[in-house]
Design a protein around this motif. Structure first.
Motif, PDB file in Angstrom:
ATOM      1  N   VAL A   1       0.830  -1.200   0.000  1.00 37.77           N
ATOM      2  CA  VAL A   1       0.000   0.000   0.000  1.00 37.77           C
ATOM      3  C   VAL A   1       0.868   1.255   0.000  1.00 37.77           C
ATOM      4  CG1 VAL A   1      -1.772   1.305   1.248  1.00 37.77           C
ATOM      5  CG2 VAL A   1      -1.907  -1.193   1.151  1.00 37.77           C
ATOM      6  N   PHE A   2       1.892   1.280   0.846  1.00 34.28           N
ATOM      7  CA  PHE A   2       2.805   2.429   0.871  1.00 34.28           C
ATOM      8  C   PHE A   2       3.474   2.623  -0.493  1.00 34.28           C
ATOM      9  CE2 PHE A   2       3.332   1.746   5.653  1.00 34.28           C
ATOM     10  CZ  PHE A   2       2.700   2.931   5.998  1.00 34.28           C
ATOM     11  N   ALA A   3       3.907   1.533  -1.108  1.00 37.72           N
ATOM     12  CA  ALA A   3       4.600   1.622  -2.396  1.00 37.72           C
ATOM     13  C   ALA A   3       3.675   2.158  -3.480  1.00 37.72           C
ATOM     14  CB  ALA A   3       5.145   0.252  -2.794  1.00 37.72           C
TER      15      ALA A   3
ATOM     16  N   ALA B   1      -0.224   9.738   1.578  1.00 42.00           N
ATOM     17  CA  ALA B   1      -1.598   9.422   1.158  1.00 42.00           C
ATOM     18  C   ALA B   1      -2.138   8.162   1.819  1.00 42.00           C
ATOM     19  CB  ALA B   1      -1.661   9.270  -0.364  1.00 42.00           C
ATOM     20  N   THR B   2      -1.268   7.359   2.383  1.00 42.88           N
ATOM     21  CA  THR B   2      -1.696   6.097   2.997  1.00 42.88           C
ATOM     22  C   THR B   2      -2.229   6.355   4.404  1.00 42.88           C
ATOM     23  OG1 THR B   2      -0.099   4.795   1.732  1.00 42.88           O
ATOM     24  CG2 THR B   2      -0.933   3.825   3.763  1.00 42.88           C
ATOM     25  N   THR B   3      -3.345   5.717   4.714  1.00 48.34           N
ATOM     26  CA  THR B   3      -3.928   5.810   6.049  1.00 48.34           C
ATOM     27  C   THR B   3      -3.946   4.432   6.700  1.00 48.34           C
ATOM     28  OG1 THR B   3      -6.179   5.395   5.247  1.00 48.34           O
ATOM     29  CG2 THR B   3      -5.431   7.690   5.291  1.00 48.34           C
ATOM     30  N   VAL B   4      -4.050   4.421   8.012  1.00 52.12           N
ATOM     31  CA  VAL B   4      -4.170   3.150   8.723  1.00 52.12           C
ATOM     32  C   VAL B   4      -5.426   2.416   8.261  1.00 52.12           C
ATOM     33  CG1 VAL B   4      -4.544   2.087  10.988  1.00 52.12           C
ATOM     34  CG2 VAL B   4      -2.855   3.921  10.726  1.00 52.12           C
ATOM     35  N   ARG B   5      -6.496   3.155   8.033  1.00 52.85           N
ATOM     36  CA  ARG B   5      -7.730   2.531   7.540  1.00 52.85           C
ATOM     37  C   ARG B   5      -7.503   1.878   6.176  1.00 52.85           C
ATOM     38  NH1 ARG B   5     -13.023   2.875   8.689  1.00 52.85           N
ATOM     39  NH2 ARG B   5     -12.650   4.553  10.213  1.00 52.85           N
ATOM     40  N   GLY B   6      -6.750   2.552   5.317  1.00 54.99           N
ATOM     41  CA  GLY B   6      -6.476   1.992   4.000  1.00 54.99           C
ATOM     42  C   GLY B   6      -5.679   0.697   4.085  1.00 54.99           C
ATOM     43  N   ILE B   7      -4.705   0.662   4.980  1.00 53.80           N
ATOM     44  CA  ILE B   7      -3.923  -0.561   5.174  1.00 53.80           C
ATOM     45  C   ILE B   7      -4.810  -1.661   5.739  1.00 53.80           C
ATOM     46  CG2 ILE B   7      -2.002  -1.602   6.444  1.00 53.80           C
ATOM     47  CD1 ILE B   7      -0.667   1.191   6.402  1.00 53.80           C
ATOM     48  N   ALA B   8      -5.656  -1.298   6.715  1.00 56.41           N
ATOM     49  CA  ALA B   8      -6.560  -2.278   7.316  1.00 56.41           C
ATOM     50  C   ALA B   8      -7.519  -2.838   6.275  1.00 56.41           C
ATOM     51  CB  ALA B   8      -7.330  -1.642   8.466  1.00 56.41           C
TER      52      ALA B   8
ATOM     53  N   LYS C   1       1.016   4.259  11.491  1.00 58.23           N
ATOM     54  CA  LYS C   1       1.569   3.935  10.174  1.00 58.23           C
ATOM     55  C   LYS C   1       3.062   4.256  10.139  1.00 58.23           C
ATOM     56  CE  LYS C   1       0.799   8.219   7.518  1.00 58.23           C
ATOM     57  NZ  LYS C   1       0.217   8.775   6.268  1.00 58.23           N
ATOM     58  N   GLU C   2       3.498   5.219  10.948  1.00 59.75           N
ATOM     59  CA  GLU C   2       4.923   5.543  11.035  1.00 59.75           C
ATOM     60  C   GLU C   2       5.709   4.341  11.534  1.00 59.75           C
ATOM     61  OE1 GLU C   2       6.311   8.159  14.227  1.00 59.75           O
ATOM     62  OE2 GLU C   2       7.276   9.364  12.664  1.00 59.75           O
ATOM     63  N   SER C   3       5.165   3.655  12.542  1.00 60.81           N
ATOM     64  CA  SER C   3       5.842   2.465  13.062  1.00 60.81           C
ATOM     65  C   SER C   3       5.927   1.370  12.007  1.00 60.81           C
ATOM     66  CB  SER C   3       5.100   1.940  14.294  1.00 60.81           C
ATOM     67  OG  SER C   3       5.208   2.839  15.370  1.00 60.81           O
ATOM     68  N   MET C   4       4.900   1.276  11.179  1.00 65.67           N
ATOM     69  CA  MET C   4       4.884   0.245  10.148  1.00 65.67           C
ATOM     70  C   MET C   4       5.935   0.515   9.080  1.00 65.67           C
ATOM     71  SD  MET C   4       0.781  -0.442   9.780  1.00 65.67           S
ATOM     72  CE  MET C   4       0.963  -2.051   9.027  1.00 65.67           C
ATOM     73  N   ILE C   5       5.987   1.747   8.583  1.00 70.70           N
ATOM     74  CA  ILE C   5       6.967   2.037   7.532  1.00 70.70           C
ATOM     75  C   ILE C   5       8.386   1.990   8.092  1.00 70.70           C
ATOM     76  CG2 ILE C   5       7.081   4.566   7.725  1.00 70.70           C
ATOM     77  CD1 ILE C   5       6.906   4.610   4.617  1.00 70.70           C
ATOM     78  N   ASP C   6       8.535   2.356   9.356  1.00 68.80           N
ATOM     79  CA  ASP C   6       9.833   2.254  10.023  1.00 68.80           C
ATOM     80  C   ASP C   6      10.315   0.811  10.029  1.00 68.80           C
ATOM     81  OD1 ASP C   6      12.079   2.656  11.581  1.00 68.80           O
ATOM     82  OD2 ASP C   6      10.983   3.051  13.424  1.00 68.80           O
ATOM     83  N   GLU C   7       9.457  -0.104  10.430  1.00 64.55           N
ATOM     84  CA  GLU C   7       9.868  -1.508  10.495  1.00 64.55           C
ATOM     85  C   GLU C   7      10.106  -2.095   9.111  1.00 64.55           C
ATOM     86  OE1 GLU C   7       8.613  -5.672  12.673  1.00 64.55           O
ATOM     87  OE2 GLU C   7       7.914  -3.744  13.429  1.00 64.55           O
ATOM     88  N   ILE C   8       9.297  -1.691   8.126  1.00 63.40           N
ATOM     89  CA  ILE C   8       9.490  -2.168   6.754  1.00 63.40           C
ATOM     90  C   ILE C   8      10.869  -1.758   6.240  1.00 63.40           C
ATOM     91  CG2 ILE C   8       8.733  -1.826   4.369  1.00 63.40           C
ATOM     92  CD1 ILE C   8       5.841  -1.513   5.596  1.00 63.40           C
ATOM     93  N   LEU C   9      11.214  -0.475   6.403  1.00 66.45           N
ATOM     94  CA  LEU C   9      12.493   0.020   5.903  1.00 66.45           C
ATOM     95  C   LEU C   9      13.671  -0.545   6.686  1.00 66.45           C
ATOM     96  CD1 LEU C   9      11.575   3.756   5.231  1.00 66.45           C
ATOM     97  CD2 LEU C   9      11.955   1.952   3.535  1.00 66.45           C
ATOM     98  N   ALA C  10      13.538  -0.610   8.014  1.00 64.21           N
ATOM     99  CA  ALA C  10      14.637  -1.123   8.835  1.00 64.21           C
ATOM    100  C   ALA C  10      14.903  -2.592   8.547  1.00 64.21           C
ATOM    101  CB  ALA C  10      14.328  -0.917  10.315  1.00 64.21           C
ATOM    102  N   THR C  11      13.854  -3.372   8.329  1.00 64.36           N
ATOM    103  CA  THR C  11      14.030  -4.794   8.014  1.00 64.36           C
ATOM    104  C   THR C  11      14.752  -4.966   6.686  1.00 64.36           C
ATOM    105  OG1 THR C  11      12.049  -5.413   9.255  1.00 64.36           O
ATOM    106  CG2 THR C  11      12.823  -6.967   7.585  1.00 64.36           C
ATOM    107  N   PHE C  12      14.346  -4.196   5.692  1.00 65.35           N
ATOM    108  CA  PHE C  12      15.017  -4.225   4.389  1.00 65.35           C
ATOM    109  C   PHE C  12      16.490  -3.862   4.529  1.00 65.35           C
ATOM    110  CE2 PHE C  12      16.084  -0.888   1.090  1.00 65.35           C
ATOM    111  CZ  PHE C  12      16.749  -1.750   0.235  1.00 65.35           C
ATOM    112  N   LEU C  13      16.783  -2.794   5.260  1.00 63.24           N
ATOM    113  CA  LEU C  13      18.166  -2.332   5.376  1.00 63.24           C
ATOM    114  C   LEU C  13      19.018  -3.272   6.217  1.00 63.24           C
ATOM    115  CD1 LEU C  13      17.467   1.471   5.684  1.00 63.24           C
ATOM    116  CD2 LEU C  13      18.426   0.241   3.725  1.00 63.24           C
ATOM    117  N   ASP C  14      18.434  -3.864   7.236  1.00 67.13           N
ATOM    118  CA  ASP C  14      19.163  -4.868   8.016  1.00 67.13           C
ATOM    119  C   ASP C  14      19.615  -6.011   7.106  1.00 67.13           C
ATOM    120  OD1 ASP C  14      18.916  -3.507  10.393  1.00 67.13           O
ATOM    121  OD2 ASP C  14      17.273  -4.731  11.155  1.00 67.13           O
TER     122      ASP C  14
END
Length: 207
Positions: A30-32, A38-45, A62-75
């Motif tokens: 959804v973020f991509a 433009a992404t909302t928590v409701r939209g992800i849900a 949603k900030e926590s979600m994108i944070d974990e997505i990016l950090a996991t990729f970079l790790d």
């Protein structure tokens, strides 16, 4: 690209890792597709087939979600890059390995790469995402340092502009996320071989 985020605080989990991973994968798509703002928590849900309140059971924002997505990729990216850089390879072999691992990461974390490319400049201005700028600096040091070592060792041409070449390699490798689709006709290893052949050998027929 950025340094590891594994030492940073993660979002509190309230249920099993499989469901959490599924939700993050959905959120990444959804973020991509829509962009962070433009992404909302409701939209992800909605995309995950659940109520927004239920999503908050797993993530606080949603900030926590994108944070974990990016950090996991970079790790994952830096785990593989660090392995290449520690292997003691020559400059050409190091570039070949970095390119190959990059295409593999595009395959493994396709949506996260798209998010990173679109959102990192905006996000890294926030203290929570300072690791994005750190990773970009580390990324440049790894690639540019390898190119400069190749020129110094006479593996690459003496007239090579290492910084310009670094920018070319960086942009032409990672832009592949805009057209590459996991599970497509070509594997990431095949794409890396073709790319390296064009970059290192050219496309002109040799007599």
């Amino acid at each position: 690209m950025p340094s590891s985020g594994s030492d940073r605080r993660r979002t509190t989990v309230s249920s099993g890792p499989d469901r959490r991973g599924q939700l993050l994968a959905t959120a990444a798509e959804v973020f991509a597709a829509q962009g962070y703002r433009a992404t909302t928590v409701r939209g992800i849900a909605d995309a995950a087939g659940m109520l927004a309140g239920s999503l908050y059971y797993h993530f606080d924002s949603k900030e926590s979600m994108i944070d974990e997505i990016l950090a996991t990729f970079l790790d994952d990216l830096w785990s593989r890059y660090d392995g290449v850089l520690a292997a003691g390879l020559g400059p050409r072999e190091t570039i070949e390995a970095l390119v190959t691992e990059s295409f593999r990461e595009i395959d493994r974390h396709h949506a996260a790469v798209a998010i990173y490319q679109k959102e990192s400049r905006h996000l890294q201005a926030q203290p929570r995402f300072a690791y994005l700028a750190d990773s970009q600096a580390k990324f440049e040091q790894a690639w540019l340092g390898t190119l400069e070592r190749g020129v110094a060792d006479r593996v690459f041409r003496a007239d090579l502009d290492a910084r310009l070449t670094y920018r070319f390699l960086r942009d032409t490798v990672w832009v592949a996320a805009s057209w590459y689709r996991p599970g497509g006709q070509h594997s990431p290893e095949e794409i890396a071989r073709q790319y390296l052949s064009m970059v290192l050998e050219g496309i002109t027929l040799r007599n």
